[in-house]
Design an enzyme around this catalytic site. Structure first.
Site, short mmCIF file in Angstrom:
data_model
loop_
_atom_site.label_atom_id
_atom_site.label_comp_id
_atom_site.label_asym_id
_atom_site.label_seq_id
_atom_site.Cartn_x
_atom_site.Cartn_y
_atom_site.Cartn_z
N GLY A 193 -27.15 -1.34 19.28
CA GLY A 193 -25.92 -2.12 19.11
C GLY A 193 -26.12 -3.64 19.07
N ARG B 262 -36.92 9.34 16.82
CA ARG B 262 -37.31 9.63 18.22
C ARG B 262 -36.33 10.65 18.76
NH1 ARG B 262 -32.81 7.09 20.37
NH2 ARG B 262 -32.18 5.20 19.30
P1 ADP Z 1 -29.08 6.70 21.15
O1 ADP Z 1 -28.28 6.26 22.31
O2 ADP Z 1 -28.27 7.25 20.06
O3 ADP Z 1 -30.29 7.50 21.49
P2 ADP Z 1 -29.47 3.94 20.87
O4 ADP Z 1 -29.58 3.21 19.58
O5 ADP Z 1 -28.28 3.72 21.72
O6 ADP Z 1 -29.64 5.44 20.47
O7 ADP Z 1 -30.78 3.63 21.69
C1 ADP Z 1 -31.27 4.38 22.80
C2 ADP Z 1 -32.07 3.50 23.67
O8 ADP Z 1 -33.08 2.83 22.94
C3 ADP Z 1 -31.24 2.44 24.34
O9 ADP Z 1 -31.72 2.27 25.64
C4 ADP Z 1 -31.49 1.22 23.48
O10 ADP Z 1 -31.35 0.04 24.23
C5 ADP Z 1 -32.90 1.43 23.03
N1 ADP Z 1 -33.16 0.89 21.67
C6 ADP Z 1 -32.65 1.30 20.51
N2 ADP Z 1 -33.16 0.63 19.48
C7 ADP Z 1 -34.04 -0.25 19.98
C8 ADP Z 1 -34.90 -1.24 19.41
N3 ADP Z 1 -34.97 -1.47 18.11
N4 ADP Z 1 -35.66 -1.97 20.27
C9 ADP Z 1 -35.61 -1.75 21.58
N5 ADP Z 1 -34.82 -0.82 22.17
C10 ADP Z 1 -34.04 -0.09 21.40
P1 ADP Z 2 -27.72 0.51 15.90
O1 ADP Z 2 -29.09 0.50 15.31
O2 ADP Z 2 -27.46 -0.66 16.75
O3 ADP Z 2 -27.41 1.83 16.51
P2 ADP Z 2 -26.01 1.31 13.66
O4 ADP Z 2 -26.21 0.90 12.25
O5 ADP Z 2 -26.37 2.71 14.00
O6 ADP Z 2 -26.76 0.30 14.62
O7 ADP Z 2 -24.48 1.07 14.03
C1 ADP Z 2 -24.03 1.13 15.35
C2 ADP Z 2 -22.53 1.38 15.38
O8 ADP Z 2 -21.83 0.33 14.69
C3 ADP Z 2 -22.09 2.65 14.67
O9 ADP Z 2 -22.21 3.79 15.49
C4 ADP Z 2 -20.64 2.33 14.33
O10 ADP Z 2 -19.80 2.49 15.44
C5 ADP Z 2 -20.71 0.85 14.00
N1 ADP Z 2 -20.87 0.64 12.55
C6 ADP Z 2 -22.04 0.54 11.88
N2 ADP Z 2 -21.82 0.33 10.57
C7 ADP Z 2 -20.49 0.30 10.38
C8 ADP Z 2 -19.63 0.08 9.25
N3 ADP Z 2 -20.11 -0.15 8.02
N4 ADP Z 2 -18.28 0.10 9.46
C9 ADP Z 2 -17.77 0.31 10.70
N5 ADP Z 2 -18.52 0.50 11.80
C10 ADP Z 2 -19.87 0.49 11.66
#
Ligand code: ADP
Ligand code: ADP
Ligand code: MG
Length: 457
Positions: free
Chosen positions: A165, A293
């Protein structure tokens, strides 16, 4: 199996999850801990524990050299990186292979290509996976302004290297674009060492729907259905469920097919997740990113499919063929996960580290708790505040909701504040119960929660 000792390069609940999966397969484990994590559940469960550095994660859990050296010295044959930390570090995966260690995850090339959202978008486009209207890399705020005129406001600025995020900003008017662009780019540069930005059309009435993929080294790729992760605060997931409610069969199937198409075409190996955003007004879905992952919310998929995703990761890493095919994957019932964080919901979800003085988790049929918490555990302030994940599996959504309500009510934790009171408020909310929510909904509920508490006290 071709793996007999695994080095676990992570902490918290996921370290416990990986150690348990290894034990079930008679694989030994070595856990690398920071000096702040010697007295953890993971340290109790692992066969061997080695301190890899001081509390600060850059010196321990992100210290590639210390981890590699320790894994080699303890004669491990593989490394499980969990999620976060080094799990999406292509260079680390490459170094593992170079040192004769199996990286339990995809290939360095898979990680590299999907780690950059711009490259991932161009791959998705190549394989006809739908993309939200968006831009290539934006080199300046001026270029962003011009592009936003074409895309149309509101737009979403995103960091190409972003994750968790961070580096994301919604912009609803041109006068706000410059500051948002510079702020997000600086945040991404600090967090990921790369400030590259792009933009997408912002979808207001959206659901986050993601597909769990399993792929082996023999060309087999299957999906384990989807998860809805629309309940987010600051673009971070808080409640997830499977299957995703409110999707037509046709849309659901198209989403599954797109995820498998992408994974197949990039030669993906291991467990992975393809994330999509679904525009509920247009019944259209668009590719967001691929997480290369194990995902935090993987247990809900395990609940409804009966497939152990971490065990599959281990088997795939050992070179085995998938032992299930697509036709054998059946989604049964409904599963919901609540992430329980040591945070104070009434104080802006501020982290609430400290010693757990009372710990009485709920238990019973259909209830699963993935946590490293125990009575007497000191939750350190240095890391993510995730304390555990409560997962229920019911016969349908209504049943699962009722189970979650009871399980949350029966969970007693003292000594640290947790998000449980907020989660209790969320899961009985009419909109959530009836499926009337989108990715913006939880932020609104967080506001009404605060108001309700102010009235009560
Ligand atoms: P999900 O919750 O769907 O597994 P998240 O994107 O929320 O995926 O990430 C899971 C964990 O990995 C979180 O603790 C987040 O802070 C960490 N994380 C995700 N992307 C990165 C990144 N590019 N660099 C470092 N930490 C990351
Ligand atoms: P991260 O790598 O931080 O997880 P994502 O690209 O997966 O980034 O996006 C994180 C969140 O941001 C999504 O789960 C969604 O809630 C919001 N989001 C991402 N892209 C869009 C979009 N084009 N329009 C609206 N919400 C979005
Ligand atoms: Mg994401």
């Amino acid at each position: 199996m071709g793996i007999s000792r695994v080095f676990v390069a992570n902490r918290g609940e996921i370290a416990v999850r990986v150690i348990r999966a290894c034990k079930a397969l008679s694989i030994e484990t070595v856990l690398g801990v920071s000096s702040a994590d010697r007295e953890t559940m993971g340290a109790r469960l692992a066969d061997k524990v080695v301190c890899i550095g001081p509390a600060r994660s850059t010196d321990s859990y992100l210290n590639r050299q210390a981890i590699l050296a320790t894994a080699l010295a303890t004669e491990c044959d593989a490394i499980h990186p969990g999620y976060g930390f080094l799990s999406e570090d292509a260079e680390f995966a490459r170094l593992c292979h170079e040192n004769g260690l199996i990286f339990i995850g995809p290939t360095p090339e898979n990680i590299r290509r999907m780690g950059n959202k711009l490259e991932a978008r161009s791959l998705a486009k190549e394989f006809n996976v739908p993309l939200a209207e968006g831009s290539a890399r934006l080199y300046s705020a001026d270029e962003a302004l011009e592009t936003a005129e074409q895309v149309g406001y509101p737009i979403l600025l995103k960091a190409a290297a972003g994750g968790g995020g961070r580096g994301i900003r919604v912009v609803d008017a041109p006068e706000k674009l410059k500051a948002a662009f510079e702020g997000a780019s600086a945040e991404a540069a600090a967090a990921f060492g790369d400030g590259a930005m792009f933009m997408e059309r912002y979808i207001g009435n959206a659901r986050h729907v993601e597909v769990q993929i399993l792929a082996d080294n023999h060309g087999n790729v299957i999906h384990l259905g989807e998860r809805d992760c629309s309940l987010q605060r600051r673009y971070q997931k808080m409640v997830e469920e499977s299957p995703a409610p409110g999707l037509s069969d046709k849309l659901r199937q198209q989403i599954h097919e797109s995820a498998v198409t992408l994974a197949k075409n990039i030669g993906y190996v291991s467990a992975g997740t393809v994330e999509f955003i679904v525009d509920m007004d247009r019944s259209q879905f668009y590719f967001l990113e691929m997480n290369t992952r194990v995902q935090v919310e993987h247990p809900i998929t395990e609940a409804v499919t009966g497939v152990d995703i971490v065990a599959q990761q281990l088997r795939i890493a050992a070179g085995e063929k998938l032992d299930i095919n697509q036709g054998e994957v059946k989604v049964e019932g409904h599963s919901i996960e609540c992430r329980i964080n040591a945070e104070a919901p009434l104080r802006g979800f501020q982290p609430s580290p400290g010693r757990i003085s009372r710990w009485r988790p709920p238990s019973g049929s259909g209830i699963r708790l993935d946590s490293h918490g125990f009575e007497g555990y000191f939750m350190p302030p240095y890391y993510d505040s995730l304390l555990g994940k409560l997962i229920v599996h019911g016969k349908d959504r209504q049943d699962a909701l009722a189970m979650m309500e009871q399980a949350l009510a029966g969970f007693e934790i003292e000594g640290v504040e947790t998000t449980i009171p907020f989660l209790q408020y969320v899961i009985v909310n009419d909109d959530f119960v009836t499926g009337n929510f989108n990715t913006r909904w939880l932020e609104k509920v967080a506001t009404t929660f605060l108001e309700s508490q102010a009235v009560d006290s």
